[in-house]
Scaffold this active site. Structure first.
Site, PDB file in Angstrom:
ATOM      1  N   GLU A 173     -14.564 -38.817   1.630  1.00  0.00           N
ATOM      2  CA  GLU A 173     -14.466 -40.013   2.486  1.00  0.00           C
ATOM      3  C   GLU A 173     -15.352 -39.862   3.722  1.00  0.00           C
ATOM      4  OE1 GLU A 173     -10.392 -41.392   3.039  1.00  0.00           O
ATOM      5  OE2 GLU A 173     -10.235 -41.802   0.899  1.00  0.00           O
ATOM      6  N   GLU A 298      -9.088 -40.157  -6.074  1.00  0.00           N
ATOM      7  CA  GLU A 298      -7.848 -40.468  -5.368  1.00  0.00           C
ATOM      8  C   GLU A 298      -7.403 -41.848  -5.811  1.00  0.00           C
ATOM      9  OE1 GLU A 298      -7.614 -39.757  -1.129  1.00  0.00           O
ATOM     10  OE2 GLU A 298      -8.933 -38.016  -1.289  1.00  0.00           O
TER      11      GLU A 298
HETATM   12  O1  AHR Z   1      -4.375 -38.720  -0.106  1.00  0.00           O
HETATM   13  C1  AHR Z   1      -4.233 -38.881   1.269  1.00  0.00           C
HETATM   14  C2  AHR Z   1      -5.541 -39.189   1.967  1.00  0.00           C
HETATM   15  O2  AHR Z   1      -6.020 -40.416   1.550  1.00  0.00           O
HETATM   16  C3  AHR Z   1      -6.689 -38.243   1.709  1.00  0.00           C
HETATM   17  O3  AHR Z   1      -6.635 -37.107   2.500  1.00  0.00           O
HETATM   18  C4  AHR Z   1      -7.874 -39.081   2.055  1.00  0.00           C
HETATM   19  O4  AHR Z   1      -9.027 -38.696   1.354  1.00  0.00           O
HETATM   20  C5  AHR Z   1      -7.426 -40.497   1.759  1.00  0.00           C
HETATM   21  O5  AHR Z   1      -7.687 -41.369   2.776  1.00  0.00           O
END
Ligand code: AHR
Length: 493
Positions: A173, A298
């Site tokens: 991110e 994710e």
């Molecule tokens: O999964 C929780 C968080 O969500 C992670 O650390 C991040 O990459 C995303 O914003």
């Protein structure tokens, strides 16, 4: 009547088992207490890893595990997590609750965990606050067999032979917590970091660039334009959240929700299909042969934390609504398996849409866990053509009444995973089969009311049961999906 037309002669992509991957960050009680308790714990463990959790994850054949973050990855300095435990540096986990990170779980522990799980490691390196040298040395420490400063250091820390590591993420991110970069800047930084990620001996690194969040197509466009030829895959993050007025800060409860909120959640989860399609289209502009894979590293639901828990720990319960999100999403990934090479649910234990919850020595398998169990026959099987004729339900927040994907394994057994998201109506279904003369059909089911969940005092409230209601003739299987259910149907010849 809902009809699913399946043609096993029309074989498509292989469903990479890594689509069923997981993600474990140094966040709340995911690693510490959830997975790792230390070898002096009274909780049964092997080299500090909880035996109950390892066994449960092996049962769903966890193929790959991403670590150490998430946002934590861009604050993590791997050298703090090696060597004598007593002398490892302590740091503040600024992103997640401001707690002390004692670094007792580091590189050696992660690789040991993957060994116990029989899964591939996927390591996410630090771009946001790290250096090119630091990342390059981490790769050398892990994978170089020979004479070098990092190989020597590894041996000093008790590991003579190098490990094998394939999947390597270059930042996380980086448009947000990983440095707030613009896509053009990240793309250049990516090219620089990626240059120094070396392949040592037989170890070939698969380089993964940081991709976009949900609908940010501009990020994908620019990063692909500038850096596509230096990467093996580009990531994508998409969370399903529901909130008052759609404000991120006002997320709603994981367990206490009404029917419209239930359908809104599933409607949002279904957006995964559109998001993958559109990012894939943009990627094709710069990579017409589809050499660069998509990794959704994710995904999952993100609700309000359980009352009374640390807001920075992201601990939420997991109901049949989460099971529906998992079933719908995994079917979408299967259908996109020509482009999606890996996906990692956030997160494995005690965080967000966890498959496992723990409290002290107790463990609970969530409804989402059971969906991963129901889908495990898709791992590395061939996706086959399926077309679902159904209606839309859900009022303002439409979702299909029946949603499915189908695959054939190396023994010619057909697996179809079907979801009926309706809160109250059963869904009669005909599976119309071409290319397979079915002799035997078996089924397994997960069903319950939308708010049902498992807890430490009722661990089996939601569980997989055999499903015996399938009538098979050679070319047709008929069944009725109960409301709010995920069903696995297996047809053999
Ligand atoms: O999964 C929780 C968080 O969500 C992670 O650390 C991040 O990459 C995303 O914003």
């Amino acid at each position: 009547m809902n009809r699913i037309y399946i043609n096993t002669k029309e074989q498509k992509s292989t469903i990479n088992r890594n689509i069923y991957g997981h993600f474990a960050e140094h966040l709340g009680r995911c690693i510490y207490n959830g997975i790792f308790v230390g070898d002096d714990s009274t909780i049964p463990n092997e080299k500090g890893m909880r035996k109950d959790v390892v066994e449960a994850l092996r049962n769903i054949k966890i193929p790959v595990l991403r670590w150490p973050g998430g946002c934590f990855a861009d604050e993590y300095h791997w050298k703090d997590g090696i060597g004598e435990k007593a002398s490892r540096k302590k740091m503040v986990n600024t992103h997640w609750g401001g707690v002390v990170e004692d670094n007792s779980f580091g590189t050696h522990e992660f690789m040991e965990l993957c060994r116990q799980l029989h899964c591939e490691p996927y390591i996410n390196g630090n771009v946001g606050s790290g250096t090119v040298q630091e990342m390059s040395e981490w790769v050398e420490y892990l994978t170089f067999d020979g004479v070098s400063p990092m190989a020597e250091l590894r041996e000093k820390n008790g590991k003579k032979d190098a490990w094998r590591v394939k999947y390597w993420g270059v930042g996380n991110e980086n448009w947000g917590c990983g440095g707030n970069m613009r896509p053009e800047f990240y793309a250049d930084v990516y090219r620089q970091f990626a240059t120094y990620i070396r392949n040592y001996g037989e170890n070939k690194i698969y380089k993964i660039a940081c991709g976009a969040p949900d609908f940010n197509y501009d990020w994908t466009d620019k990063v692909m334009q500038i850096a596509a030829k230096h990467m093996d895959a580009l990531t994508l993050h998409y969370y399903t959240f529901v909130a008052e007025g759609d404000f991120w800060e006002k997320k709603l409860s994981a367990t206490d929700f009404d029917e419209p909120t239930y359908y809104k959640t599933l409607h949002k989860a279904m957006k995964m299909d559109e998001i993958i399609t559109k990012h894939a289209e943009i990627m094709s502009k710069y990579d017409p042969t589809h050499r660069v894979g998509i990794i959704v590293d994710e995904w999952g639901t993100w609700f309000a934390v359980e009352p009374g828990t640390n807001p920075g720990f992201l601990y939420q319960q997991n109901t049949m609504r989460d099971a529906m999100v998992a079933g719908l999403t995994l079917n979408i990934f299967n259908q996109h398996s020509n482009r999606v090479e890996m996906a990692n649910l956030a997160q494995t234990v005690n965080v967000l849409q966890a498959v496992i919850l723990t409290e002290g020595d107790k463990m609970v398998l969530t409804p989402t866990y059971h969906v991963f169990d129901l889908f495990k026959h898709h791992h590395d099987a061939k996706l086959v053509h399926s077309y679902t004729e159904t209606t839309q339900i859900g009022g303002d927040f439409v979702v299909p009444n029946v949603q499915a994907s189908a695959s054939v394994d190396e023994n010619g057994v057909l697996t179809a995973t079907l979801v009926n998201p309706s809160v109250s109506a059963p869904a009669p279904v005909e599976l119309l089969l071409t290319g397979i003369e079915g002799k035997n059909a078996t089924g397994r089911i997960l069903t319950g009311a939308m708010q049902d969940y498992n807890d430490f005092d009722k661990t089996d409230n939601v569980k997989i049961l055999p499903f015996n209601g399938i009538t098979l003739s050679q070319a047709k299987a008929e069944l009725t999906l109960p409301p709010c259910s995920v069903v696995e149907v297996r047809v053999s010849t």
